[in-house]
Write a protein that holds these residues in place. Structure first.
Motif, PDB file in Angstrom:
ATOM      1  N   MET A  81       0.890  -1.184   0.015  1.00  0.00           N
ATOM      2  CA  MET A  81       0.111  -0.075   0.232  1.00  0.00           C
ATOM      3  C   MET A  81       1.021   1.291   0.098  1.00  0.00           C
ATOM      4  SD  MET A  81      -2.907   1.026   2.854  1.00  0.00           S
ATOM      5  CE  MET A  81      -3.706  -0.678   2.760  1.00  0.00           C
ATOM      6  N   ASP A  82       0.661   2.196  -1.035  1.00  0.00           N
ATOM      7  CA  ASP A  82       1.528   3.491  -0.936  1.00  0.00           C
ATOM      8  C   ASP A  82       1.183   4.162   0.075  1.00  0.00           C
ATOM      9  OD1 ASP A  82       2.209   2.629  -3.310  1.00  0.00           O
ATOM     10  OD2 ASP A  82       0.702   3.677  -4.538  1.00  0.00           O
ATOM     11  N   GLU A  83       2.277   4.851   0.671  1.00  0.00           N
ATOM     12  CA  GLU A  83       2.289   5.650   1.751  1.00  0.00           C
ATOM     13  C   GLU A  83       1.404   6.954   1.322  1.00  0.00           C
ATOM     14  OE1 GLU A  83       5.217   8.435   4.747  1.00  0.00           O
ATOM     15  OE2 GLU A  83       6.209   6.979   3.227  1.00  0.00           O
ATOM     16  N   GLY A  84       0.545   7.457   2.370  1.00  0.00           N
ATOM     17  CA  GLY A  84      -0.533   8.419   2.041  1.00  0.00           C
ATOM     18  C   GLY A  84      -1.728   7.921   1.449  1.00  0.00           C
ATOM     19  N   GLN A  85      -1.770   6.647   0.796  1.00  0.00           N
ATOM     20  CA  GLN A  85      -2.818   6.430   0.340  1.00  0.00           C
ATOM     21  C   GLN A  85      -4.069   5.981   1.163  1.00  0.00           C
ATOM     22  OE1 GLN A  85      -2.249   2.858  -1.943  1.00  0.00           O
ATOM     23  NE2 GLN A  85      -3.960   3.332  -3.523  1.00  0.00           N
ATOM     24  N   GLN A  86      -5.211   6.469   1.016  1.00  0.00           N
ATOM     25  CA  GLN A  86      -6.304   5.991   1.928  1.00  0.00           C
ATOM     26  C   GLN A  86      -6.458   4.601   2.328  1.00  0.00           C
ATOM     27  OE1 GLN A  86     -10.200   7.351   0.479  1.00  0.00           O
ATOM     28  NE2 GLN A  86     -11.154   6.888   2.503  1.00  0.00           N
ATOM     29  N   LYS A  87      -6.737   4.541   3.603  1.00  0.00           N
ATOM     30  CA  LYS A  87      -7.016   3.100   3.958  1.00  0.00           C
ATOM     31  C   LYS A  87      -8.403   2.985   4.400  1.00  0.00           C
ATOM     32  CE  LYS A  87      -2.141   2.385   5.877  1.00  0.00           C
ATOM     33  NZ  LYS A  87      -1.475   2.058   7.015  1.00  0.00           N
ATOM     34  N   HIS A  88      -8.769   1.397   4.164  1.00  0.00           N
ATOM     35  CA  HIS A  88     -10.380   1.432   4.523  1.00  0.00           C
ATOM     36  C   HIS A  88      -9.924   0.163   5.536  1.00  0.00           C
ATOM     37  CE1 HIS A  88     -11.758   3.775   1.253  1.00  0.00           C
ATOM     38  NE2 HIS A  88     -10.880   3.305   0.512  1.00  0.00           N
ATOM     39  N   ARG A  89     -10.810   0.202   6.568  1.00  0.00           N
ATOM     40  CA  ARG A  89     -10.788  -0.941   7.557  1.00  0.00           C
ATOM     41  C   ARG A  89     -12.121  -1.843   7.355  1.00  0.00           C
ATOM     42  NH1 ARG A  89      -8.100  -0.987  13.395  1.00  0.00           N
ATOM     43  NH2 ARG A  89      -6.515  -0.984  11.993  1.00  0.00           N
ATOM     44  N   TYR A  90     -12.030  -3.153   7.368  1.00  0.00           N
ATOM     45  CA  TYR A  90     -13.017  -4.123   7.344  1.00  0.00           C
ATOM     46  C   TYR A  90     -12.994  -4.967   8.324  1.00  0.00           C
ATOM     47  CZ  TYR A  90     -13.534  -1.693   2.637  1.00  0.00           C
ATOM     48  OH  TYR A  90     -13.788  -0.771   1.568  1.00  0.00           O
ATOM     49  N   PHE A  91     -14.149  -5.478   8.697  1.00  0.00           N
ATOM     50  CA  PHE A  91     -14.072  -6.641   9.336  1.00  0.00           C
ATOM     51  C   PHE A  91     -14.826  -7.784   8.679  1.00  0.00           C
ATOM     52  CE2 PHE A  91     -15.087  -6.138  14.420  1.00  0.00           C
ATOM     53  CZ  PHE A  91     -14.137  -5.119  14.309  1.00  0.00           C
ATOM     54  N   HIS A 139     -10.176  -8.059  11.531  1.00  0.00           N
ATOM     55  CA  HIS A 139     -10.075  -7.040  10.707  1.00  0.00           C
ATOM     56  C   HIS A 139      -8.880  -6.806   9.874  1.00  0.00           C
ATOM     57  CE1 HIS A 139      -8.183  -4.990  14.387  1.00  0.00           C
ATOM     58  NE2 HIS A 139      -7.233  -4.449  13.192  1.00  0.00           N
ATOM     59  N   PHE A 140      -8.937  -6.274   8.991  1.00  0.00           N
ATOM     60  CA  PHE A 140      -7.864  -5.731   8.088  1.00  0.00           C
ATOM     61  C   PHE A 140      -7.950  -4.420   7.370  1.00  0.00           C
ATOM     62  CE2 PHE A 140     -10.820  -7.559   5.225  1.00  0.00           C
ATOM     63  CZ  PHE A 140     -10.557  -6.995   4.154  1.00  0.00           C
ATOM     64  N   ASP A 141      -6.715  -3.751   7.021  1.00  0.00           N
ATOM     65  CA  ASP A 141      -6.956  -2.648   6.210  1.00  0.00           C
ATOM     66  C   ASP A 141      -6.439  -2.778   4.674  1.00  0.00           C
ATOM     67  OD1 ASP A 141      -7.439  -1.059   8.469  1.00  0.00           O
ATOM     68  OD2 ASP A 141      -5.251  -1.054   9.251  1.00  0.00           O
ATOM     69  N   THR A 142      -6.968  -1.905   3.932  1.00  0.00           N
ATOM     70  CA  THR A 142      -6.826  -2.088   2.391  1.00  0.00           C
ATOM     71  C   THR A 142      -7.060  -0.894   1.898  1.00  0.00           C
ATOM     72  OG1 THR A 142      -7.414  -3.243   0.261  1.00  0.00           O
ATOM     73  CG2 THR A 142      -8.905  -2.914   2.090  1.00  0.00           C
ATOM     74  N   SER A 143      -6.394  -0.580   0.500  1.00  0.00           N
ATOM     75  CA  SER A 143      -6.631   0.739  -0.197  1.00  0.00           C
ATOM     76  C   SER A 143      -7.937   0.374  -1.227  1.00  0.00           C
ATOM     77  CB  SER A 143      -5.555   0.962  -1.027  1.00  0.00           C
ATOM     78  OG  SER A 143      -5.391  -0.097  -1.830  1.00  0.00           O
ATOM     79  N   PHE A 202     -18.156  -9.278   4.480  1.00  0.00           N
ATOM     80  CA  PHE A 202     -17.364  -8.188   4.822  1.00  0.00           C
ATOM     81  C   PHE A 202     -17.950  -7.106   5.293  1.00  0.00           C
ATOM     82  CE2 PHE A 202     -14.848 -10.793   1.978  1.00  0.00           C
ATOM     83  CZ  PHE A 202     -13.623 -10.736   2.259  1.00  0.00           C
ATOM     84  N   ILE A 203     -17.749  -6.302   6.478  1.00  0.00           N
ATOM     85  CA  ILE A 203     -18.193  -5.021   7.185  1.00  0.00           C
ATOM     86  C   ILE A 203     -17.318  -4.023   6.982  1.00  0.00           C
ATOM     87  CG2 ILE A 203     -19.524  -4.213   8.854  1.00  0.00           C
ATOM     88  CD1 ILE A 203     -19.706  -7.238  10.021  1.00  0.00           C
ATOM     89  N   ALA A 204     -17.779  -3.100   6.311  1.00  0.00           N
ATOM     90  CA  ALA A 204     -16.843  -1.526   6.510  1.00  0.00           C
ATOM     91  C   ALA A 204     -17.116  -0.904   7.792  1.00  0.00           C
ATOM     92  CB  ALA A 204     -17.376  -0.623   5.260  1.00  0.00           C
ATOM     93  N   VAL A 205     -16.127  -0.774   8.642  1.00  0.00           N
ATOM     94  CA  VAL A 205     -16.078  -0.265   9.745  1.00  0.00           C
ATOM     95  C   VAL A 205     -14.938   1.068   9.973  1.00  0.00           C
ATOM     96  CG1 VAL A 205     -16.435  -2.589  10.962  1.00  0.00           C
ATOM     97  CG2 VAL A 205     -14.262  -1.635  10.646  1.00  0.00           C
TER      98      VAL A 205
END
Length: 271
Positions: free
Chosen positions: A1-11, A69-73, A112-115
């Motif tokens: 994941m690129d630095e500064g790229q928006q991250k989304h967290r999901y369950f 949970h995990f983070d992804t762009s 998956f749940i966007a949190v």
């Protein structure tokens, strides 16, 4: 994941058969649920994914309800929005199918749940529930999902002992030694044996559990059911805070993690 790229967290909600896994957590030279999940998510989302689970199950333990949970762009959206706005990348239904196709039949991803970005699968959980299954007759089809006990124990006595256990909070006597926990205190809100056809199910719920705690409690309660440990004796076991005083741990095959609860705001999809 690129630095500064928006991250989304999901369950991610999943279930798994633990027989052939060395528990949930990644470890060297042994296959784990977390490892195969991370690989499948990384392949489908095309970026490195590291999940963090709601807890850790030991080798051979099953889970009918588990969260990580995990983070992804990648922005994961419901499918009708993905069709209307293809720039939003991937729909949830498509993602569930893709991950399940890679992960094998012993693990099933449910949703998956966007949190919110600070939502945490482990620390936000308010309770965890387990079941332990005991059968009285040998059954090859239940071998991987239950513990065979030849003689039916005294269920009433075991339930009396379970009530005693619920009056305590320090469960050092039921914990594996040399664990890196800051406290051995847990608040148990349910501990009960329920009879079913050709067997028993032990239900237990608490805010947290120590390593090996449920299997040690079941083993100790079965000693009560066999008449080799008294109700007063179980008090002495708990108050000793000594693992060697408690009963043997029962096999992992009969143990299921069945429910994780969260505050409503944690699992409420991020707007």
């Amino acid at each position: 994941m690129d630095e500064g790229q928006q991250k989304h967290r999901y369950f991610i909600e999943l279930a798994y058969k633990g027989t052939n896994f060395h528990g949930w957590q990644v470890q060297p030279n042994a296959i784990s649920v977390q490892e195969v999940l991370n690989k499948a998510l990384s392949t489908v989302l095309r970026e490195p994914i590291e999940t963090l689970g709601c807890g850790r199950t030991d080798t051979g333990v099953h889970a009918t309800n588990f969260f990580a949970h995990f983070d992804t762009s990648i922005a994961i959206v419901v499918d009708h929005l993905a069709k209307e706005k293809p720039e939003l990348a991937m729909g949830e239904f498509r993602l569930v199918k893709a991950v399940n196709a890679l992960i094998g039949y012993e693990v099933a991803v449910k949703r998956f749940i966007a949190v919110k970005q600070d939502a945490h699968a482990r620390f936000d959980a308010t309770s965890r529930s387990y079941e332990y299954h005991v059968v009285f007759e040998k059954d090859p089809f239940k071998r991987e999902f239950s513990h065979h006990v030849t003689n039916k124990p005294d269920v009433a006595a075991m339930n009396e002992a379970a009530k005693v256990i619920m009056t305590y909070t320090d469960f050092s006597c039921f914990s594996k030694s040399n664990t890196q926990t800051f406290t051995n205190n847990c608040k148990i809100t349910r501990a009960e044996w329920v009879e079913q056809a050709n067997g028993l199910v032990f239900h237990i719920t608490a805010d947290r559990f120590l390593r090996n705690m449920v299997r040690a409690i079941v083993g100790t309660l079965l000693e009560v059911g066999k008449g080799t440990l008294s109700i007063d004796g179980i008090r002495k076991v708990i108050e000793s805070k000594n693992r060697s005083k408690a009963g043997e741990s029962v096999p992992a095959a009969g143990l299921f993690l069945t429910e994780i609860t969260y505050p409503e705001e944690t699992l409420k999809s991020k707007s």
